[in-house]
Design a protein around this motif. Structure first.
Motif, PDB file in Angstrom:
ATOM      1  N   GLY A   1       0.870  -1.273   0.136  1.00 40.92           N
ATOM      2  CA  GLY A   1       0.276   0.210   0.103  1.00 40.92           C
ATOM      3  C   GLY A   1       1.175   0.885   0.128  1.00 40.92           C
ATOM      4  N   GLN A   2       1.745   1.024   1.195  1.00 39.93           N
ATOM      5  CA  GLN A   2       2.944   1.959   0.802  1.00 39.93           C
ATOM      6  C   GLN A   2       3.421   2.589  -0.401  1.00 39.93           C
ATOM      7  N   ASP A   3       3.429   1.247  -1.538  1.00 43.14           N
ATOM      8  CA  ASP A   3       4.424   1.558  -2.399  1.00 43.14           C
ATOM      9  C   ASP A   3       3.827   1.963  -3.247  1.00 43.14           C
ATOM     10  N   LEU A   4       2.384   2.169  -3.505  1.00 41.89           N
ATOM     11  CA  LEU A   4       1.592   2.425  -4.720  1.00 41.89           C
ATOM     12  C   LEU A   4       1.279   2.885  -4.069  1.00 41.89           C
TER      13      LEU A   4
ATOM     14  N   TRP B   1       5.649   3.639 -12.373  1.00 41.16           N
ATOM     15  CA  TRP B   1       5.369   2.613 -13.014  1.00 41.16           C
ATOM     16  C   TRP B   1       5.811   1.215 -11.641  1.00 41.16           C
ATOM     17  N   ILE B   2       6.653   2.805 -10.948  1.00 45.49           N
ATOM     18  CA  ILE B   2       8.122   1.633 -10.339  1.00 45.49           C
ATOM     19  C   ILE B   2       7.654   1.641  -9.021  1.00 45.49           C
ATOM     20  N   HIS B   3       7.101   0.257  -9.008  1.00 43.60           N
ATOM     21  CA  HIS B   3       6.569  -0.874  -7.382  1.00 43.60           C
ATOM     22  C   HIS B   3       6.928  -0.989  -7.377  1.00 43.60           C
ATOM     23  N   PRO B   4       8.297  -1.024  -6.737  1.00 45.44           N
ATOM     24  CA  PRO B   4       9.132  -3.039  -6.425  1.00 45.44           C
ATOM     25  C   PRO B   4       8.278  -3.741  -5.568  1.00 45.44           C
ATOM     26  N   MET B   5       8.190  -3.132  -4.603  1.00 45.81           N
ATOM     27  CA  MET B   5       7.273  -4.268  -3.829  1.00 45.81           C
ATOM     28  C   MET B   5       5.857  -4.746  -4.059  1.00 45.81           C
TER      29      MET B   5
END
Length: 91
Positions: A50-53, A59-63
């Motif tokens: 959730g924090q990552d998004l 488009w960089i959402h590694p988690m």
């Protein structure tokens, strides 16, 4: 009299075939356990998704990607493990 609880194809196995069957089922259980552990890891990773998004740009959402990979691996391993454990239980 034959044990009717055992599937028909497993009633007349040789000792070597029974050993191979037991090893196959043991591998199936191992894969199911690994899938369960991956599911637990996936739940823990979900805490960060959730924090990552929310805060990662573009488009960089590694988690999110790591979590998706873990869940896909868990589903694949549970399917393979269940297929290997098919048949009557050992006990």
């Amino acid at each position: 009299m034959a044990n009717m609880l055992i599937p028909f194809e497993e009633r007349n196995l040789t000792p070597n075939q029974v050993e191979h069957l037991d090893k196959r089922r043991a591998w199936g259980l191992t894969l199911q356990v690994i899938a369960g552990l991956l599911a637990i890891i996936g739940v823990v990773l979900w805490l960060w998704v959730g924090q990552d998004l929310t805060y990662s740009p573009g488009w960089i959402h590694p988690m999110f990607y790591y979590d998706a990979i873990v869940w896909v691996a868990a589903v694949v391993l549970i399917g393979i493990g269940s297929a290997l454990r098919r048949g009557a239980p050992e006990f």
